[in-house]
Every structure is written in C-alpha cells, then in structure tokens.
Design a protein around this motif. Structure first.
Motif, PDB file in Angstrom:
ATOM      1  N   THR A 150      41.070  50.352  34.804  1.00 15.23           N
ATOM      2  CA  THR A 150      40.693  49.089  34.168  1.00 15.23           C
ATOM      3  C   THR A 150      41.952  48.364  33.700  1.00 15.23           C
ATOM      4  O   THR A 150      43.042  48.952  33.652  1.00 15.23           O
ATOM      5  CB  THR A 150      39.791  49.354  32.939  1.00 15.23           C
ATOM      6  OG1 THR A 150      40.541  50.149  32.010  1.00 15.23           O
ATOM      7  CG2 THR A 150      38.519  50.075  33.328  1.00 15.23           C
ATOM      8  N   VAL A 151      41.765  47.111  33.329  1.00  9.94           N
ATOM      9  CA  VAL A 151      42.893  46.337  32.803  1.00  9.94           C
ATOM     10  C   VAL A 151      43.443  47.031  31.548  1.00  9.94           C
ATOM     11  O   VAL A 151      44.663  47.140  31.355  1.00  9.94           O
ATOM     12  CB  VAL A 151      42.463  44.893  32.488  1.00  9.94           C
ATOM     13  CG1 VAL A 151      43.583  44.136  31.786  1.00  9.94           C
ATOM     14  CG2 VAL A 151      42.062  44.172  33.780  1.00  9.94           C
ATOM     15  N   ALA A 152      42.536  47.526  30.713  1.00 13.17           N
ATOM     16  CA  ALA A 152      42.965  48.195  29.476  1.00 13.17           C
ATOM     17  C   ALA A 152      43.818  49.427  29.785  1.00 13.17           C
ATOM     18  O   ALA A 152      44.847  49.670  29.147  1.00 13.17           O
ATOM     19  CB  ALA A 152      41.735  48.589  28.654  1.00 13.17           C
ATOM     20  N   LEU A 154      45.502  49.920  32.431  1.00 14.30           N
ATOM     21  CA  LEU A 154      46.755  49.456  33.022  1.00 14.30           C
ATOM     22  C   LEU A 154      47.738  49.034  31.932  1.00 14.30           C
ATOM     23  O   LEU A 154      48.928  49.371  31.967  1.00 14.30           O
ATOM     24  CB  LEU A 154      46.447  48.280  33.965  1.00 14.30           C
ATOM     25  CG  LEU A 154      47.469  47.960  35.041  1.00 14.30           C
ATOM     26  CD1 LEU A 154      47.789  49.179  35.874  1.00 14.30           C
ATOM     27  CD2 LEU A 154      46.920  46.844  35.947  1.00 14.30           C
ATOM     28  N   HIS A 155      47.212  48.320  30.931  1.00 13.66           N
ATOM     29  CA  HIS A 155      48.059  47.927  29.793  1.00 13.66           C
ATOM     30  C   HIS A 155      48.589  49.160  29.073  1.00 13.66           C
ATOM     31  O   HIS A 155      49.753  49.216  28.674  1.00 13.66           O
ATOM     32  CB  HIS A 155      47.269  47.040  28.826  1.00 13.66           C
ATOM     33  CG  HIS A 155      47.139  45.622  29.296  1.00 13.66           C
ATOM     34  ND1 HIS A 155      48.229  44.866  29.676  1.00 13.66           N
ATOM     35  CD2 HIS A 155      46.058  44.822  29.446  1.00 13.66           C
ATOM     36  CE1 HIS A 155      47.831  43.653  30.042  1.00 13.66           C
ATOM     37  NE2 HIS A 155      46.508  43.604  29.921  1.00 13.66           N
ATOM     38  N   CYS A 242      50.367  45.320  45.013  1.00 14.18           N
ATOM     39  CA  CYS A 242      50.455  43.927  44.549  1.00 14.18           C
ATOM     40  C   CYS A 242      51.161  43.056  45.585  1.00 14.18           C
ATOM     41  O   CYS A 242      50.750  41.907  45.821  1.00 14.18           O
ATOM     42  CB  CYS A 242      51.188  43.859  43.208  1.00 14.18           C
ATOM     43  SG  CYS A 242      50.214  44.548  41.855  1.00 14.18           S
ATOM     44  N   TRP A 258      47.616  38.584  40.374  1.00 15.50           N
ATOM     45  CA  TRP A 258      46.961  39.063  39.153  1.00 15.50           C
ATOM     46  C   TRP A 258      45.460  38.780  39.200  1.00 15.50           C
ATOM     47  O   TRP A 258      44.639  39.628  38.837  1.00 15.50           O
ATOM     48  CB  TRP A 258      47.618  38.423  37.940  1.00 15.50           C
ATOM     49  CG  TRP A 258      47.016  38.887  36.630  1.00 15.50           C
ATOM     50  CD1 TRP A 258      46.538  38.111  35.636  1.00 15.50           C
ATOM     51  CD2 TRP A 258      46.832  40.242  36.184  1.00 15.50           C
ATOM     52  NE1 TRP A 258      46.069  38.874  34.603  1.00 15.50           N
ATOM     53  CE2 TRP A 258      46.230  40.216  34.917  1.00 15.50           C
ATOM     54  CE3 TRP A 258      47.116  41.484  36.750  1.00 15.50           C
ATOM     55  CZ2 TRP A 258      45.909  41.338  34.193  1.00 15.50           C
ATOM     56  CZ3 TRP A 258      46.782  42.634  36.022  1.00 15.50           C
ATOM     57  CH2 TRP A 258      46.189  42.561  34.766  1.00 15.50           C
ATOM     58  N   THR A 259      45.094  37.584  39.703  1.00 13.07           N
ATOM     59  CA  THR A 259      43.670  37.234  39.804  1.00 13.07           C
ATOM     60  C   THR A 259      42.950  38.211  40.734  1.00 13.07           C
ATOM     61  O   THR A 259      41.861  38.712  40.426  1.00 13.07           O
ATOM     62  CB  THR A 259      43.518  35.797  40.344  1.00 13.07           C
ATOM     63  OG1 THR A 259      44.229  34.923  39.492  1.00 13.07           O
ATOM     64  CG2 THR A 259      42.053  35.390  40.398  1.00 13.07           C
ATOM     65  N   GLN A 262      42.817  41.691  39.218  1.00 11.73           N
ATOM     66  CA  GLN A 262      41.806  41.714  38.156  1.00 11.73           C
ATOM     67  C   GLN A 262      40.392  41.819  38.737  1.00 11.73           C
ATOM     68  O   GLN A 262      39.538  42.506  38.191  1.00 11.73           O
ATOM     69  CB  GLN A 262      41.913  40.439  37.316  1.00 11.73           C
ATOM     70  CG  GLN A 262      42.900  40.542  36.165  1.00 11.73           C
ATOM     71  CD  GLN A 262      42.845  39.300  35.307  1.00 11.73           C
ATOM     72  OE1 GLN A 262      42.968  38.173  35.812  1.00 11.73           O
ATOM     73  NE2 GLN A 262      42.664  39.482  34.025  1.00 11.73           N
ATOM     74  N   LEU A 265      39.835  45.327  39.771  1.00  8.72           N
ATOM     75  CA  LEU A 265      39.715  46.205  38.598  1.00  8.72           C
ATOM     76  C   LEU A 265      38.355  46.008  37.926  1.00  8.72           C
ATOM     77  O   LEU A 265      37.704  46.980  37.521  1.00  8.72           O
ATOM     78  CB  LEU A 265      40.840  45.932  37.606  1.00  8.72           C
ATOM     79  CG  LEU A 265      42.260  46.288  38.082  1.00  8.72           C
ATOM     80  CD1 LEU A 265      43.300  45.863  37.036  1.00  8.72           C
ATOM     81  CD2 LEU A 265      42.383  47.778  38.384  1.00  8.72           C
ATOM     82  N   ALA A 266      37.929  44.757  37.826  1.00 10.99           N
ATOM     83  CA  ALA A 266      36.633  44.473  37.201  1.00 10.99           C
ATOM     84  C   ALA A 266      35.497  45.087  38.014  1.00 10.99           C
ATOM     85  O   ALA A 266      34.470  45.509  37.464  1.00 10.99           O
ATOM     86  CB  ALA A 266      36.442  42.964  37.073  1.00 10.99           C
TER      87      ALA A 266
END
Lengths: 279, 282
Positions: A150-152, A154-155, A242, A258-259, A262, A265-266
C-alpha cells in the motif's frame, strides 16, 4: 464392456467405473447392452434381481454426475447462465467423458473446461473466452493470500524501496469478445447479451479475498508483461518498475508514474517479494 | 483421545460470519481436509482467524484407503503439510474407495468386506499412519449397494481393521440409519461389532427420505429422531465420545447447527452423568 465377473479389488472398481462413469442413464445403457452384461451386474451387486442391482448402481451414477455438474456450475456460473440449464448439463456430460476428474480435489474438475470448449469445432469462441475468464477467477480465489503493498507501507519503507511482484493468482487474458460484459450481466442476474467483438486483455486478481477483473489500459500491457515474465521469487526493483510505468521523456512523466503506481497500489495488485515465494 | 465436546462441521456458508465474529460458542470444528489443499483463499483466511480460538480436526473425503492402488504419495504429502499448518487434534477419513486408474468419482464407495480386501486396507492404513505419524480414524460410510463378494459386515470389517492396525473408528450414526433404511442393515449389530474404546469420534447428521421408502445421506436438516435413538445407544456402549454435527445442504445460520450440537451435549449429560447414590431407606 467386459462381462467377466471381477476377480480382484482393482477389477471390481474398474467394473463399477465402467457402469457409472459414463453419461447415459443406466437403464438406457442396459437396454443397449447384450443380456449377459446386465446379468453380470447381478452377479456382482447383491440384489434380489437384475433390475434392483442396476437401480443400486444408478444411485451412484446419478450422485456422481450431480456432484460433478454442481461443481462445474459453481465454478462457471456465467457460462451456465449463457447456455441455460439443459445446454450446460449437456456440455458438462460431454466434458466429463473427455476429462474425468483426475485428482482428489473437486475444485480442480473444471480446469480443462476452457481448453475443451476452445477445441470444440461447433462451439462459439466467445464461450471458451468466458470459461477462461471464470477459471482465472477460480484460480485467483484459490491462490495464496498475499498482503498487498500500500501507499502507507511504501512511505514506511522510506529510502529503501522494496522489491515487488504481482499478487499470487494474477492473470492477464487476451480476449476477442466483450465476455466481461457477459459475465457482469450474469453476475447481476440481468438479461445476458450476445458477446460482441471487442479485442483486448482482461486483468484478473484477488484483493482482500475478493476476485476482481477489468480491461487493461494500453499503458499497462508492457509493464504487466514484464512483471509477469519476471515473476521470480525475488521480484523486481520498484524503481525499475517505475521506469517502465512511463518510459518516455515526457516532462509530466514523473507525475504520471506516481498516478499509475498509485492506481495499482489501490487495487492491491502488488506485493512485497519475499524470498522463496512464487506467483 | 481428548474429549473435545460437541462440535460442528466448518462450512463455506459460515465463512463470512466467522471472519467477522470468530468462533465464540463453538467447542470444536471439523475441517474438510481437501478444502485446505489449495494455497490460499477464504478457507485459509477463516482458519487463520479461528485456529487459535478453537480446536480443529481434519476430516478427509478423498484419501481412498480402499482404492486398489491405495492413497497416492502426493495426497499424503499435501495432507502432511496441512497437518503441520493446522495441528489438528486428530485426522479422519472414510473406509471406502473413490478412484480407479486415475479417475476420481468424488463419492465414498463401498469395498467388498472379505479377508483379501481387509489385508489390502490394513496395509494401506499402516502406510498412512506411518506417513502421517499419527493414528487415523476411519468412518463407516453410507452404502447404496452391497457386493456379492462380501463375507463379513462393515462393523466386523472395521473391528478387525482396528485390531490389526490400531486405527480408530469415526462412527457415523446417520450412515447406520440410512443403511438400515436402504439395505435393511441393523445399526445395533454394528455398534456391538465395534470394540469399546475403538470409537474416537461420532458424526450426527440428517438425511432425506423419499416416498419409495429409500433414504439418501444428504446431511440436510436437523438430526432425525431415528439418528438420536442410535446415538443414545452408541453413548451407552462407547461412553462419552467427541461428537460432531454435519449439515451440508440448505445450510442454516451457524446458531442452528450449534443448537444440534447442544442437544447432543445434553443427551450425553443425561445418559452419562454420574448416578446419584440413592438415600438409604429409613
């Protein structure tokens, strides 16, 4: 069909299978067989008379085909809806003669059905594509449950970008018809349209125990094909992925990467590759 | 064998409820072994959710100890992996055959009950128990036919199998009642044939009766009175035995299945409670 009474366990089991593992109702088979073959049934099955012996075998014949038919109908509900009850029953009978179940798991019975349909000369090619979509959904559902990246997550990974791969069970299907629209109509119990020509590719995957599918967008084909070809145990560098998500030199490329990332990932398409895991 | 109490069969229609609520109120679950042969999906998600909350038992439908070729090495290898993952309290399957020459019927089919088959099945049970490194329970099946070649009853065959291999019996009381209906077999004769201590688990279920007097083992509906009656007789003979309710068709909410398990618990308590000494006469 042999009329020799079985002399050992293997022969007895073969005798039983010859009678019950064929699609015709047993009373019809019995009418078509020489008399001594029917007499051999009452020599093997304990019963007061020949008719009763055949009736006892018929119970198993009905149960076996009912169970296999129900399993196929569960795995191919849209195909069953398109063909109607009689049409699907006839297809299932023909299929099961050509492809009797080859393993202990009832779940695997339908695996050869898409290929079987594709090889039937009189059959519409859209039906084979629909069956392929439904089997891909079964395959995805039964696949290992990977934890999606997920984005989280990844962060949280910070500077150390993880190696990634597609979640287990993900498949890309090339299609020539809008079988996804046919599937959707069947899923909603709506009137099922005739499949129309609509070439493209369908992506099938599982997220949170739910199987999804959708049409591929043109930009996804190349990176997905690369990801699938690199579906080794240690996955691919996220940075390299990427690059493949927007390979041109467009100044808006970074934003586009990134779009697109994302979106994947979503959708739960990617997971962190772990040593020893395979897709 | 540990008396886990009175459990229910884990069925896909209960998965959503269990994922949300967990296994509170369930004494133990019986899990179909082959449902765990896949790598993932909802069965494993449910098992991950409940495995620490409630004891699990594995019950197979595809081992085929009565297959002429015996269970395959691949089957036993996968079963070992599932056992390692779930640590079931015990493992069971059926006294039957189901495949021949690589074709699976997905039915539980009767074997002829005579000495040659017994020797074959004993060898297969020894092989399975060695492979799994644990005692196997084998269930008496519903039969819709009897083989001319049989020389003993299923109960006699099972008793001898237990004696020679040390395996146990999963006594399916419903199957005894269905066989009594269809083949005129005597459930009490089977109970008497089985040695005390041989029964490690009992199955209870419903069946469907047809206007022609026949019955099919459908596992639908509540446990019928005829099955409860044989259950009482089984408890009197074998004492308290872990008991499980199977419900496979038109499966109701889990509360309804649990109510059947509670009834079995009440019957066991009623029959096997230590008797209160009577007061001496004045």
């Amino acid at each position: 069909m042999s009329h020799e009474p079985p002399s050992n366990l293997l022969e007895l089991q073969r005798f039983f299978a010859r009678w019950v593992m064929q699609p015709q109702p047993l009373h019809r088979v019995a009418q078509e067989q020489p008399r001594h073959l029917c007499e051999s049934v009452s020599a093997v099955v304990r019963a007061p008379d020949e008719d009763t012996a055949l009736a006892r075998l018929s119970i198993y014949h009905r149960m076996i085909f009912a169970r296999l038919h129900a399993s196929l109908a569960e795995d191919f509900p849209a195909l069953a809806a398109v063909l109607g009850e009689q049409g699907f029953r006839a297809l299932a009978a023909e299929f099961l003669v050509a492809h009797p179940s080859g393993g202990p798991n009832l779940r695997d019975v339908g695996r050869p059905l898409p290929g079987f349909l594709a090889r039937l000369p009189r059959q519409r090619s859209d039906l084979a594509e629909l069956a392929r979509l439904e089997w891909a959904r079964v395959h995805a559902f039964d696949a290992r449950d990977d934890r999606p990246l997920t984005v989280a997550l990844l962060h949280a990974a910070g500077e150390s970008l993880p190696r990634v791969r597609l979640v287990a069970g993900t498949r890309v299907l090339e299609v020539r018809h809008d079988v996804d629209a046919v599937w959707a109509a069947a899923d909603r119990d709506q009137t099922i349209p005739m499949a129309a020509a609509r070439p493209g590719a369908l992506l099938v995957w599982k997220r949170a125990l739910v199987v999804w599918h959708r049409r591929l967008e043109p930009w996804e084909r190349e990176p997905l094909a690369w990801l699938r070809s690199a579906a080794s145990s240690d996955g691919v560098e996220l940075g390299e992925l990427c690059v493949r998500l927007a390979p041109d030199d467009d100044p808006e490329s970074v934003a586009r990467v990134w779009t697109r990332l994302q979106q994947w990932l979503a959708e739960g398409l990617l997971t962190v590759a772990a040593p020893g895991a395979s897709v | 064998m540990t008396h886990l109490g009175h459990g229910v069969g884990l069925r896909p229609s209960h998965y959503a409820w269990l994922l949300e609520h967990g296994a509170a109120g369930v004494e133990w679950f019986e899990v179909i072994s082959e449902n765990c042969f896949g790598a993932g999906g909802r069965p494993w998600a449910v098992l991950e959710r409940i495995r620490d909350e409630v004891p699990l038992v594995l019950h197979g439908v595809g081992m085929g100890v009565g297959d002429a070729r015996g269970p395959s090495d691949a089957y036993l290898a996968r079963l070992r992996e599932v056992i390692a993952a779930l640590s079931p309290a015990w493992v069971s399957d059926h006294l039957c055959w189901g495949s021949v020459d690589g074709t699976w019927t997905h039915e539980l089919l009767p074997i002829p009950y005579h000495e040659r088959t017994l020797a074959h099945v004993c060898a297969q049970v020894d092989r399975v128990q060695g492979s799994l490194r644990r005692r196997l329970l084998l269930e008496n099946i519903t039969s819709y036919l009897q083989w001319q070649a049989s020389e003993m009853t299923e109960g006699e065959f099972l008793a001898e199998l237990v004696r020679r291999t040390g395996c146990g019996v999963l006594l399916d009381v419903n199957n005894l009642v269905v066989n009594a209906t269809n083949l005129g077999l005597d459930p009490m004769a089977t109970l008497e044939a089985l040695p005390p201590g041989s029964v490690g688990q009992i199955h209870l279920a419903g069946h469907t009766r047809y206007p022609d007097g026949s019955a099919i083992d459908t596992h639908v509906g509540p446990v019928p009175d005829a099955v409860w009656a044989v259950y009482r007789a089984a408890l009197r003979r074998f004492g308290a035995v872990p008991t499980l309710v199977e419900w496979d068709d038109e499966v109701p909410p889990i509360d309804v299945v649990l109510a059947q398990a509670a009834r079995a618990r009440a019957i066991e308590a009623e029959l096997l409670a230590p008797s209160t000494p009577e007061s001496p006469a004045p």
